[in-house]
Design a protein around this motif. Structure first.
Motif, PDB file in Angstrom:
ATOM      1  N   TYR A 146       0.827  -1.205   0.000  1.00  0.00           N
ATOM      2  CA  TYR A 146       0.000   0.000   0.000  1.00  0.00           C
ATOM      3  C   TYR A 146       0.866   1.263   0.000  1.00  0.00           C
ATOM      4  O   TYR A 146       0.557   2.234  -0.705  1.00  0.00           O
ATOM      5  CB  TYR A 146      -0.914  -0.018   1.222  1.00  0.00           C
ATOM      6  CG  TYR A 146      -2.028   0.992   1.156  1.00  0.00           C
ATOM      7  CD1 TYR A 146      -3.096   0.828   0.286  1.00  0.00           C
ATOM      8  CD2 TYR A 146      -2.016   2.116   1.979  1.00  0.00           C
ATOM      9  CE1 TYR A 146      -4.127   1.756   0.221  1.00  0.00           C
ATOM     10  CE2 TYR A 146      -3.040   3.050   1.929  1.00  0.00           C
ATOM     11  CZ  TYR A 146      -4.087   2.864   1.041  1.00  0.00           C
ATOM     12  OH  TYR A 146      -5.092   3.791   0.977  1.00  0.00           O
ATOM     13  N   SER A 147       1.944   1.255   0.758  1.00  0.00           N
ATOM     14  CA  SER A 147       2.853   2.404   0.758  1.00  0.00           C
ATOM     15  C   SER A 147       3.523   2.564  -0.595  1.00  0.00           C
ATOM     16  O   SER A 147       3.745   3.693  -1.066  1.00  0.00           O
ATOM     17  CB  SER A 147       3.914   2.243   1.858  1.00  0.00           C
ATOM     18  OG  SER A 147       3.320   2.078   3.124  1.00  0.00           O
ATOM     19  N   LEU A 148       3.854   1.443  -1.235  1.00  0.00           N
ATOM     20  CA  LEU A 148       4.493   1.512  -2.550  1.00  0.00           C
ATOM     21  C   LEU A 148       3.548   2.120  -3.583  1.00  0.00           C
ATOM     22  O   LEU A 148       3.983   2.892  -4.458  1.00  0.00           O
ATOM     23  CB  LEU A 148       4.929   0.104  -2.974  1.00  0.00           C
ATOM     24  CG  LEU A 148       5.705   0.000  -4.293  1.00  0.00           C
ATOM     25  CD1 LEU A 148       7.013   0.775  -4.199  1.00  0.00           C
ATOM     26  CD2 LEU A 148       5.977  -1.461  -4.639  1.00  0.00           C
ATOM     27  N   LEU A 174       8.705  20.711  -4.212  1.00  0.00           N
ATOM     28  CA  LEU A 174       8.799  21.511  -3.001  1.00  0.00           C
ATOM     29  C   LEU A 174       7.628  21.237  -2.058  1.00  0.00           C
ATOM     30  O   LEU A 174       7.780  21.281  -0.835  1.00  0.00           O
ATOM     31  CB  LEU A 174       8.840  22.994  -3.380  1.00  0.00           C
ATOM     32  CG  LEU A 174       9.313  23.983  -2.308  1.00  0.00           C
ATOM     33  CD1 LEU A 174      10.759  23.713  -1.943  1.00  0.00           C
ATOM     34  CD2 LEU A 174       9.144  25.413  -2.797  1.00  0.00           C
ATOM     35  N   PHE A 175       6.470  20.951  -2.630  1.00  0.00           N
ATOM     36  CA  PHE A 175       5.295  20.676  -1.812  1.00  0.00           C
ATOM     37  C   PHE A 175       5.235  19.225  -1.334  1.00  0.00           C
ATOM     38  O   PHE A 175       4.700  18.951  -0.262  1.00  0.00           O
ATOM     39  CB  PHE A 175       4.015  20.985  -2.596  1.00  0.00           C
ATOM     40  CG  PHE A 175       3.604  22.419  -2.549  1.00  0.00           C
ATOM     41  CD1 PHE A 175       2.940  22.921  -1.451  1.00  0.00           C
ATOM     42  CD2 PHE A 175       3.889  23.278  -3.592  1.00  0.00           C
ATOM     43  CE1 PHE A 175       2.555  24.253  -1.390  1.00  0.00           C
ATOM     44  CE2 PHE A 175       3.515  24.605  -3.547  1.00  0.00           C
ATOM     45  CZ  PHE A 175       2.843  25.099  -2.440  1.00  0.00           C
ATOM     46  N   ASN A 176       5.766  18.300  -2.108  1.00  0.00           N
ATOM     47  CA  ASN A 176       5.515  16.878  -1.844  1.00  0.00           C
ATOM     48  C   ASN A 176       6.704  16.115  -1.284  1.00  0.00           C
ATOM     49  O   ASN A 176       6.554  14.927  -0.973  1.00  0.00           O
ATOM     50  CB  ASN A 176       5.056  16.184  -3.133  1.00  0.00           C
ATOM     51  CG  ASN A 176       3.687  16.635  -3.576  1.00  0.00           C
ATOM     52  OD1 ASN A 176       2.671  16.232  -3.039  1.00  0.00           O
ATOM     53  ND2 ASN A 176       3.656  17.507  -4.586  1.00  0.00           N
ATOM     54  N   TRP A 177       7.877  16.765  -1.159  1.00  0.00           N
ATOM     55  CA  TRP A 177       9.020  15.975  -0.686  1.00  0.00           C
ATOM     56  C   TRP A 177       8.858  15.492   0.761  1.00  0.00           C
ATOM     57  O   TRP A 177       9.366  14.403   1.101  1.00  0.00           O
ATOM     58  CB  TRP A 177      10.326  16.755  -0.867  1.00  0.00           C
ATOM     59  CG  TRP A 177      10.551  17.885   0.092  1.00  0.00           C
ATOM     60  CD1 TRP A 177      10.304  19.194  -0.111  1.00  0.00           C
ATOM     61  CD2 TRP A 177      11.104  17.784   1.414  1.00  0.00           C
ATOM     62  NE1 TRP A 177      10.637  19.936   0.983  1.00  0.00           N
ATOM     63  CE2 TRP A 177      11.144  19.099   1.938  1.00  0.00           C
ATOM     64  CE3 TRP A 177      11.564  16.743   2.206  1.00  0.00           C
ATOM     65  CZ2 TRP A 177      11.617  19.379   3.209  1.00  0.00           C
ATOM     66  CZ3 TRP A 177      12.041  17.029   3.480  1.00  0.00           C
ATOM     67  CH2 TRP A 177      12.072  18.319   3.959  1.00  0.00           C
ATOM     68  N   PRO A 178       8.182  16.231   1.690  1.00  0.00           N
ATOM     69  CA  PRO A 178       8.001  15.637   3.023  1.00  0.00           C
ATOM     70  C   PRO A 178       7.166  14.356   3.000  1.00  0.00           C
ATOM     71  O   PRO A 178       7.510  13.374   3.681  1.00  0.00           O
ATOM     72  CB  PRO A 178       7.295  16.757   3.811  1.00  0.00           C
ATOM     73  CG  PRO A 178       7.636  18.006   3.107  1.00  0.00           C
ATOM     74  CD  PRO A 178       7.693  17.636   1.669  1.00  0.00           C
ATOM     75  N   SER A 179       6.100  14.348   2.198  1.00  0.00           N
ATOM     76  CA  SER A 179       5.284  13.130   2.112  1.00  0.00           C
ATOM     77  C   SER A 179       6.062  11.992   1.458  1.00  0.00           C
ATOM     78  O   SER A 179       5.943  10.829   1.881  1.00  0.00           O
ATOM     79  CB  SER A 179       4.005  13.411   1.323  1.00  0.00           C
ATOM     80  OG  SER A 179       3.197  14.339   2.006  1.00  0.00           O
ATOM     81  N   LEU A 180       6.861  12.321   0.436  1.00  0.00           N
ATOM     82  CA  LEU A 180       7.689  11.288  -0.197  1.00  0.00           C
ATOM     83  C   LEU A 180       8.683  10.703   0.799  1.00  0.00           C
ATOM     84  O   LEU A 180       8.907   9.483   0.823  1.00  0.00           O
ATOM     85  CB  LEU A 180       8.428  11.876  -1.400  1.00  0.00           C
ATOM     86  CG  LEU A 180       7.637  12.022  -2.698  1.00  0.00           C
ATOM     87  CD1 LEU A 180       8.502  12.694  -3.762  1.00  0.00           C
ATOM     88  CD2 LEU A 180       7.155  10.671  -3.191  1.00  0.00           C
ATOM     89  N   LEU A 181       9.287  11.560   1.595  1.00  0.00           N
ATOM     90  CA  LEU A 181      10.246  11.078   2.590  1.00  0.00           C
ATOM     91  C   LEU A 181       9.565  10.184   3.617  1.00  0.00           C
ATOM     92  O   LEU A 181      10.115   9.138   4.022  1.00  0.00           O
ATOM     93  CB  LEU A 181      10.907  12.278   3.270  1.00  0.00           C
ATOM     94  CG  LEU A 181      12.096  11.982   4.183  1.00  0.00           C
ATOM     95  CD1 LEU A 181      13.229  11.347   3.386  1.00  0.00           C
ATOM     96  CD2 LEU A 181      12.582  13.256   4.865  1.00  0.00           C
ATOM     97  N   CYS A 182       8.357  10.562   4.039  1.00  0.00           N
ATOM     98  CA  CYS A 182       7.616   9.729   5.002  1.00  0.00           C
ATOM     99  C   CYS A 182       7.231   8.386   4.392  1.00  0.00           C
ATOM    100  O   CYS A 182       7.332   7.339   5.041  1.00  0.00           O
ATOM    101  CB  CYS A 182       6.373  10.472   5.481  1.00  0.00           C
ATOM    102  SG  CYS A 182       6.707  11.943   6.471  1.00  0.00           S
ATOM    103  N   LEU A 183       6.802   8.397   3.116  1.00  0.00           N
ATOM    104  CA  LEU A 183       6.443   7.141   2.462  1.00  0.00           C
ATOM    105  C   LEU A 183       7.662   6.248   2.277  1.00  0.00           C
ATOM    106  O   LEU A 183       7.573   5.018   2.427  1.00  0.00           O
ATOM    107  CB  LEU A 183       5.799   7.438   1.107  1.00  0.00           C
ATOM    108  CG  LEU A 183       4.394   8.069   1.165  1.00  0.00           C
ATOM    109  CD1 LEU A 183       3.950   8.479  -0.242  1.00  0.00           C
ATOM    110  CD2 LEU A 183       3.389   7.102   1.773  1.00  0.00           C
ATOM    111  N   ALA A 184       8.813   6.852   1.956  1.00  0.00           N
ATOM    112  CA  ALA A 184      10.043   6.056   1.833  1.00  0.00           C
ATOM    113  C   ALA A 184      10.426   5.432   3.174  1.00  0.00           C
ATOM    114  O   ALA A 184      10.860   4.277   3.238  1.00  0.00           O
ATOM    115  CB  ALA A 184      11.179   6.930   1.302  1.00  0.00           C
TER     116      ALA A 184
END
Length: 621
Positions: A146-148, A174-184
């Protein structure tokens, strides 16, 4: 010729991505519900239904799965916090009321926001459910998949339309890198859980133990209470003495960690959104300045409007500079509030554990249990909203202060009116100094002439007993008219200080900005107090330790009883009965404390007090 930023904006006007995040959010409910059904089927109910119930065919399956224990979870704290961080973008959409899945009349917007919040929570539910599930092997696989899905969809959305209309290049990143980092991070966490569960399933590692009732830090806290106070305190570093001192006997619950992580990311997104709005307003102001210049050139024959236009352009230029310059101090203030809230939570919880309620207003010493239960659900969302609105209000206030400094100190110097500014500043400071000096003089005269001498040489203050009464009444009469004028300035200063402190502390949910007696009107502070009491009653280390001892002793008694029945036919040598052991302990207690003998209950049929009879080798039949 267009500038690079203008060309980027023009290109992104026609940029269309194949991924619509709102539509994907709707479709993500399908795998989310499937994962919830699978985990719910594996979850066992502790109390099965009766056999005549129609749902008895399901057995003890389909138990309620819990995404997160908002009260007593101290393990996996950062994983839960990062899972909250992954929801930051959607939380910001909810905060701005930009996500509305249904089109309804204005009066029904509250229900639409409720439905939108439930949908967002349901779409991110598998992250928390897979982290808290007891079935590590399957839940780690489901959580990873699901995270993938979310990670890949977000990457595709960013790669197809990376630029934006406000910031320019790489605005989407710039807007989505925090969410990407959390998903990673969640991908790595689920992979780690899968490896551990697989090794335990294959027998290469011991099975994970059941979650203990008593946490390690709670046991350390109780041991520290029972330990004698050490006369010499341990040496603290500069950071521990002045900024923050770690406490190994205290841990923040997962709710607080998740709230702070989500507040950090939402604050970052809010600052970016605010900067985008500033860029839009700045461009509009540039267009307005161009129109003013054109109008000034057209009306250049008279020249009557030229000073006014120059003042307006100067105000616009200074406002833009001050707004940009105050972004950093306003951000640092809000970030410091987040850390300070954690420090206040620890300080307040320790005071409640010690039975100290004096730091709370009197009406909050016994809060309503219903309000406390509601407060634990409100706190996290309200804390984030208070931080975001508080940042905006603090930013506006700091910008106004910056404008006052620019027009009061900087611009007079640049316009060669420095001496006039210094003269006015000197007159203002002198006036305030005289007023304050007269107030201090009144206090000195009262202490020197209108109070009787000290009763003893060791007294720090004079007694509240009047001396020189006639002079005192004349002193009051002649200062009565002056104090009327002085009270006008004191009233305005009271209003000004209240406004400054109120706007400065608006983001502090742990401190009320209402006056004494009106604290109940501060709903944020009421939520903070209710949350504290909820944690105090459910995570108090002394209470948890007591329950742990009761459960442990009950299990030991059951184990001994089962072992005793199993060994009935086996000769195990002399055994001591529980009654004999109890009598022996009672005898030792009475010998060490002779006064307790007088408090013991008399033996039935006799009027005398006696020590217990005990036997060392008798056994129960």
């Amino acid at each position: 010729m267009l500038t690079a930023n203008a060309r980027t904006r023009q290109l992104n006007v026609t940029c269309t991505s194949s991924v619509d995040m709102e539509l994907f959010l709707h479709y993500s409910l399908i795998p989310s519900l499937l994962i919830i059904l699978v985990l719910s089927f594996l979850q066992r109910r502790k109390h099965c239904r009766q056999s005549d119930d129609t749902s008895y065919l399901l057995g003890d399956h389909f138990g309620i799965i819990m995404p997160l224990d908002f009260v007593g979870t101290f393990s996996n704290r950062w994983s839960y916090g990062i899972a909250f961080g992954a929801t930051a973008n959607k939380v910001m959409f909810l905060f701005s009321e930009g996500y509305q899945p249904l089109q309804v009349p204005q009066w029904a917007q509250a229900f639409v926001l409720l439905i939108g919040g439930i949908e967002v929570g349901l779409s991110y539910f598998p992250f928390f459910a897979c982290l808290s599930s007891e079935f590590r092997l399957l839940s780690s696989i489901l959580g990873f998949c699901y995270s993938l899905i979310w990670f890949v969809v977000t990457i595709v959305r960013i790669s197809q339309c990376p630029h934006g209309q406000f910031v320019g290049r790489y605005e989407a990143l710039l807007f989505n890198w925090p969410s990407l980092l959390c998903l990673a991070f969640l991908l790595g966490r689920f992979l780690h859980l899968f490896v551990k569960a697989l090794r335990a399933h294959l027998g290469w590692e011991p099975q994970a133990e059941e979650k203990p009732l008593l946490e390690v830090h709670q046991a350390k806290h109780v041991k520290q209470l029972l330990r004698k106070a050490c006369p010499q305190e341990r040496k603290k570093s500069w950071f521990q003495a002045r900024v923050y001192d770690w406490d190994p006997c205290f841990q923040f619950p997962s709710r607080m960690i998740g709230t702070i992580v989500l507040a950090f990311i939402c604050l970052y997104l809010f600052i970016i959104i605010e900067f985008c709005m500033f860029v839009y307003v700045r461009d509009e102001l540039d267009v307005f300045e161009g129109k003013l210049e054109s109008y000034d050139a057209f009306m250049n024959q008279t020249g009557t409007l030229t000073p006014t236009i120059l003042q307006v352009k100067e105000l616009i230029s200074i406002s833009k500079g001050v707004w940009v310059a105050t972004i950093l101090p306003a951000s640092l203030t809000s970030v410091s509030y987040l850390f300070h809230i954690l420090a206040c939570y620890r300080k307040h919880m320790k005071r409640l554990w010690a039975g100290n309620k004096h730091f709370l207003p009197l009406r909050f010493h016994n809060p309503s249990p219903t309000a406390s239960v509601v407060a634990i659900a409100r706190y996290s969302g309200w804390q984030i909203a208070y931080i975001l609105w508080g940042y905006l209000i603090i930013h506006v206030m700091q910008s106004l202060c910056g404008l006052m400094i620019m027009y009061g100190l900087v611009l007079p110097v640049t316009h060669h009116r420095g001496l006039e500014m210094l003269r006015g500043l000197g007159v203002g400071i002198l006036t305030i100094s005289i007023v304050v000096g007269l107030m201090i003089l009144q206090v000195w005269i009262a202490a020197s002439f209108f109070l009787q001498p000290k009763l003893g040489p060791d007294d720090q203050q004079k007694p509240l007993a009047l001396n020189n009464r006639k002079a005192f009444h004349n002193f009051n009469y002649f200062l009565f008219f002056y104090n009327v004028l002085l009270g006008l300035g004191a009233c305005l200063s009271r209003l000004l200080i209240s406004c400054i402190l109120g706007t400065w502390l608006i983001a502090r949910i742990d401190r009320t900005i209402m006056q004494s007696g009106y604290e109940g009107a501060d709903m944020g502070f009421s939520a903070w107090i209710g949350m504290l009491y909820m944690d105090h009653y459910h995570t108090n280390p002394v209470l948890v330790s007591f329950c742990h001892l009761l459960i442990t002793s009950h299990r030991e008694r059951k184990l001994k009883k089962s072992v005793r029945y199993w060994c009935l036919d086996q000769s195990a040598g002399p055994r001591i009965s529980a009654r004999s052991r109890t009598r022996w302990f009672l005898l030792q207690t009475l010998i060490n404390n002779p006064r307790l003998v007088m408090l013991r209950k008399s033996k039935s049929g006799h009027g005398s007090w006696e020590l217990p009879r005990f036997c060392l080798t008798c056994s129960e039949s």
